[in-house]
Design a protein around this motif. Structure first.
Motif, PDB file in Angstrom:
ATOM      1  N   VAL A 156       0.868  -1.178   0.000  1.00  0.00           N
ATOM      2  CA  VAL A 156       0.000   0.000   0.000  1.00  0.00           C
ATOM      3  C   VAL A 156       0.903   1.226   0.000  1.00  0.00           C
ATOM      4  CG1 VAL A 156      -1.798   1.281   1.207  1.00  0.00           C
ATOM      5  CG2 VAL A 156      -1.776  -1.236   1.309  1.00  0.00           C
ATOM      6  N   GLU A 157       0.764   2.067  -1.016  1.00  0.00           N
ATOM      7  CA  GLU A 157       1.549   3.308  -1.068  1.00  0.00           C
ATOM      8  C   GLU A 157       0.604   4.485  -0.861  1.00  0.00           C
ATOM      9  OE1 GLU A 157       4.968   5.662  -3.648  1.00  0.00           O
ATOM     10  OE2 GLU A 157       4.164   3.769  -4.408  1.00  0.00           O
ATOM     11  N   ILE A 158       0.709   5.095   0.317  1.00  0.00           N
ATOM     12  CA  ILE A 158      -0.141   6.225   0.694  1.00  0.00           C
ATOM     13  C   ILE A 158       0.542   7.523   0.274  1.00  0.00           C
ATOM     14  CG2 ILE A 158      -1.207   7.433   2.650  1.00  0.00           C
ATOM     15  CD1 ILE A 158      -1.293   4.742   4.117  1.00  0.00           C
ATOM     16  N   ALA A 159      -0.271   8.500  -0.156  1.00  0.00           N
ATOM     17  CA  ALA A 159       0.263   9.746  -0.707  1.00  0.00           C
ATOM     18  C   ALA A 159       1.096   9.432  -1.944  1.00  0.00           C
ATOM     19  CB  ALA A 159       1.069  10.521   0.323  1.00  0.00           C
ATOM     20  N   CYS A 160       0.537   8.594  -2.814  1.00  0.00           N
ATOM     21  CA  CYS A 160       1.276   8.091  -3.978  1.00  0.00           C
ATOM     22  C   CYS A 160       1.605   9.171  -4.991  1.00  0.00           C
ATOM     23  CB  CYS A 160       0.476   6.978  -4.654  1.00  0.00           C
ATOM     24  SG  CYS A 160      -1.154   7.493  -5.262  1.00  0.00           S
ATOM     25  N   GLY A 161       0.788  10.233  -5.063  1.00  0.00           N
ATOM     26  CA  GLY A 161       1.065  11.304  -6.020  1.00  0.00           C
ATOM     27  C   GLY A 161       1.311  10.764  -7.412  1.00  0.00           C
ATOM     28  N   LEU A 162       2.405  11.217  -8.011  1.00  0.00           N
ATOM     29  CA  LEU A 162       2.792  10.738  -9.341  1.00  0.00           C
ATOM     30  C   LEU A 162       3.966   9.761  -9.250  1.00  0.00           C
ATOM     31  CD1 LEU A 162       2.427  14.088 -11.306  1.00  0.00           C
ATOM     32  CD2 LEU A 162       0.946  12.081 -11.452  1.00  0.00           C
ATOM     33  N   SER A 163       4.074   9.085  -8.123  1.00  0.00           N
ATOM     34  CA  SER A 163       5.134   8.091  -7.953  1.00  0.00           C
ATOM     35  C   SER A 163       4.979   6.976  -8.981  1.00  0.00           C
ATOM     36  CB  SER A 163       5.076   7.492  -6.549  1.00  0.00           C
ATOM     37  OG  SER A 163       5.900   6.337  -6.469  1.00  0.00           O
ATOM     38  N   PRO A 164       6.071   6.594  -9.647  1.00  0.00           N
ATOM     39  CA  PRO A 164       6.025   5.499 -10.612  1.00  0.00           C
ATOM     40  C   PRO A 164       6.278   4.136  -9.976  1.00  0.00           C
ATOM     41  CG  PRO A 164       8.185   6.501 -10.671  1.00  0.00           C
ATOM     42  CD  PRO A 164       7.404   7.250  -9.621  1.00  0.00           C
ATOM     43  N   ARG A 165       6.423   4.086  -8.661  1.00  0.00           N
ATOM     44  CA  ARG A 165       6.829   2.849  -8.001  1.00  0.00           C
ATOM     45  C   ARG A 165       5.838   1.711  -8.252  1.00  0.00           C
ATOM     46  NH1 ARG A 165       7.774   4.825  -3.330  1.00  0.00           N
ATOM     47  NH2 ARG A 165      10.051   4.895  -3.462  1.00  0.00           N
ATOM     48  N   GLY A 166       4.551   2.001  -8.154  1.00  0.00           N
ATOM     49  CA  GLY A 166       3.553   0.955  -8.368  1.00  0.00           C
ATOM     50  C   GLY A 166       3.652   0.341  -9.745  1.00  0.00           C
ATOM     51  N   ARG A 167       3.827   1.171 -10.745  1.00  0.00           N
ATOM     52  CA  ARG A 167       3.983   0.690 -12.117  1.00  0.00           C
ATOM     53  C   ARG A 167       5.230  -0.191 -12.250  1.00  0.00           C
ATOM     54  NH1 ARG A 167       3.187  -1.265 -17.141  1.00  0.00           N
ATOM     55  NH2 ARG A 167       4.565  -0.357 -18.695  1.00  0.00           N
ATOM     56  N   ARG A 168       6.352   0.280 -11.717  1.00  0.00           N
ATOM     57  CA  ARG A 168       7.604  -0.467 -11.849  1.00  0.00           C
ATOM     58  C   ARG A 168       7.551  -1.803 -11.116  1.00  0.00           C
ATOM     59  NH1 ARG A 168      11.400   1.620  -9.263  1.00  0.00           N
ATOM     60  NH2 ARG A 168      10.592   3.608  -8.484  1.00  0.00           N
ATOM     61  N   PHE A 169       7.016  -1.798  -9.899  1.00  0.00           N
ATOM     62  CA  PHE A 169       7.020  -3.031  -9.114  1.00  0.00           C
ATOM     63  C   PHE A 169       5.982  -4.036  -9.611  1.00  0.00           C
ATOM     64  CE2 PHE A 169       9.953  -0.879  -6.454  1.00  0.00           C
ATOM     65  CZ  PHE A 169      10.586  -1.855  -5.691  1.00  0.00           C
TER      66      PHE A 169
ATOM     67  N   ARG B  15       7.651  -5.732 -12.483  1.00  0.00           N
ATOM     68  CA  ARG B  15       8.744  -6.628 -12.089  1.00  0.00           C
ATOM     69  C   ARG B  15       8.241  -7.868 -11.349  1.00  0.00           C
ATOM     70  NH1 ARG B  15      14.494  -4.774  -9.398  1.00  0.00           N
ATOM     71  NH2 ARG B  15      15.315  -6.861  -8.991  1.00  0.00           N
ATOM     72  N   TYR B  16       7.159  -7.714 -10.565  1.00  0.00           N
ATOM     73  CA  TYR B  16       6.663  -8.817  -9.740  1.00  0.00           C
ATOM     74  C   TYR B  16       5.201  -9.101 -10.099  1.00  0.00           C
ATOM     75  CZ  TYR B  16      10.821  -7.560  -7.028  1.00  0.00           C
ATOM     76  OH  TYR B  16      12.112  -7.268  -6.647  1.00  0.00           O
ATOM     77  N   PRO B  17       4.965 -10.022 -11.011  1.00  0.00           N
ATOM     78  CA  PRO B  17       3.593 -10.270 -11.500  1.00  0.00           C
ATOM     79  C   PRO B  17       2.623 -10.766 -10.430  1.00  0.00           C
ATOM     80  CG  PRO B  17       5.235 -11.232 -12.972  1.00  0.00           C
ATOM     81  CD  PRO B  17       5.962 -10.813 -11.739  1.00  0.00           C
ATOM     82  N   HIS B  18       3.132 -11.250  -9.304  1.00  0.00           N
ATOM     83  CA  HIS B  18       2.262 -11.769  -8.249  1.00  0.00           C
ATOM     84  C   HIS B  18       1.837 -10.679  -7.259  1.00  0.00           C
ATOM     85  CE1 HIS B  18       6.320 -11.757  -6.529  1.00  0.00           C
ATOM     86  NE2 HIS B  18       5.749 -11.670  -5.355  1.00  0.00           N
ATOM     87  N   LEU B  19       2.355  -9.461  -7.405  1.00  0.00           N
ATOM     88  CA  LEU B  19       2.193  -8.427  -6.397  1.00  0.00           C
ATOM     89  C   LEU B  19       0.827  -7.745  -6.492  1.00  0.00           C
ATOM     90  CD1 LEU B  19       4.018  -7.163  -4.167  1.00  0.00           C
ATOM     91  CD2 LEU B  19       4.577  -5.365  -5.825  1.00  0.00           C
ATOM     92  N   GLN B  20       0.176  -7.559  -5.338  1.00  0.00           N
ATOM     93  CA  GLN B  20      -1.010  -6.722  -5.231  1.00  0.00           C
ATOM     94  C   GLN B  20      -0.556  -5.337  -4.761  1.00  0.00           C
ATOM     95  OE1 GLN B  20      -4.334  -7.565  -5.782  1.00  0.00           O
ATOM     96  NE2 GLN B  20      -3.738  -9.600  -6.494  1.00  0.00           N
ATOM     97  N   TYR B  21      -0.863  -4.288  -5.533  1.00  0.00           N
ATOM     98  CA  TYR B  21      -0.350  -2.951  -5.232  1.00  0.00           C
ATOM     99  C   TYR B  21      -1.517  -1.976  -5.179  1.00  0.00           C
ATOM    100  CZ  TYR B  21       3.556   0.353  -4.891  1.00  0.00           C
ATOM    101  OH  TYR B  21       4.477   1.268  -4.436  1.00  0.00           O
TER     102      TYR B  21
END
Length: 284
Positions: free
Chosen positions: A88-101, A104-110
């Motif tokens: 869970v990324e709170i205050a995600c704004g325009l962070s690209p982290r969710g897209r990148r992870f 990279r990790y097809p099993h990940l719930q983001y």
């Protein structure tokens, strides 16, 4: 007027445009994350950031990259070594982290979350690029809300509490007075206790009076406050105060990381000055 009434999380979003452009400049984000406003602010601030770097050795973009890449490194370790499958990324704004992870990790719930207007914008961005699906979602949250459908409890309600979870906030906590942010941390720690394991990753800028660039740091802090239409208080004075603060909020294990010490392993140039930003990994 009471402190709670005067303080709002709504002033944070403008800074997301600037950092979104910084991530793109350093090849951490797709072009879709760039906004015209972010590009404009970056250009507007370039003389200031150049002067701080040339005159005082303070590199604002390096600080942003240090915190971002250190959080990435801790998250990768939690996924690859700790078996984490939900973030869970709170205050995600325009962070690209969710897209990148998620790539990279097809099993990940983001799950990305932000104030309603910013969450709607992020959802539209990700949906327009075809990046939203059942495992990558965006929803609204207000970290100061203690009731209603934007409170923390509502955010975590649909997650699998039998599995570990990592919660991230980046570029958030220093916008709030310490009492308010500790209130958020206390509510967050209480929510994380409902999971088999809860890990919280965040960054903060301690009030490092002994730092050789402390005076320039305070000047920069005042500038950030004006640009984001709010204050930018510095929390705690050293590692011991940070650990004690997080433990007071209900976290059992607290690790304080100085990304400048790991700069080379993070793919960044080595630094000569002591670091200004700290990344915190707190667990319940």
């Amino acid at each position: 007027m009471p402190e709670r009434a005067r303080t709002s999380s709504a002033h944070i979003s403008p800074s997301a445009h600037y950092t979104g452009y910084v991530w793109y400049r350093h090849r951490l984000a797709d072009p879709a994350f760039v906004t015209g406003f972010g590009r404009f602010v970056h250009k507007l601030l370039w003389p200031v950031t150049w002067g701080a770097r040339a005159g005082f050795g303070l590199d604002i973009e390096a600080l942003l990259l240090q915190r971002h890449l250190q959080i990435d490194a801790q998250l990768r370790a939690a996924i690859e070594q700790g078996g984490v499958r939900q973030v869970v990324e709170i205050a995600c704004g325009l962070s690209p982290r969710g897209r990148r992870f998620c790539t990279r990790y097809p099993h990940l719930q983001y799950l990305e979350a932000d104030l309603p207007a910013m969450a709607a914008r992020k959802r539209l961005l990700l949906h327009g690029e075809g990046w939203l699906d059942g495992r990558h979602q965006v929803c609204a949250v207000d970290i100061l809300a203690e009731r209603g459908n934007q409170r923390l409890a509502a955010l975590f309600a649909e997650l699998d509490h039998s599995q570990p979870v990592v919660v991230i906030t980046e570029g958030l906590v220093n916008y709030f007075p310490l009492a308010l942010i500790e209130g958020f941390w206390s509510r967050l720690a209480a929510e994380l206790r409902g999971f088999s394991q809860g890990i919280y990753l965040t960054e903060l800028y301690p009030d490092l009076h002994e730092h050789p660039r402390y005076r320039q740091l305070r000047w920069g802090v005042e500038l950030i406050g004006r640009l984001t239409r709010g204050s930018y208080p510095l929390h705690y004075r050293d590692h011991a105060e940070i650990v004690a603060g997080f433990q007071r909020c209900g976290f059992d294990q607290v690790q304080v990381l100085d990304p400048s010490a790991d700069a080379v392993s993070l793919g960044l140039p080595a630094t000569r000055l002591p670091g200004l930003v700290r990344v915190i990994q707190a667990q319940v």
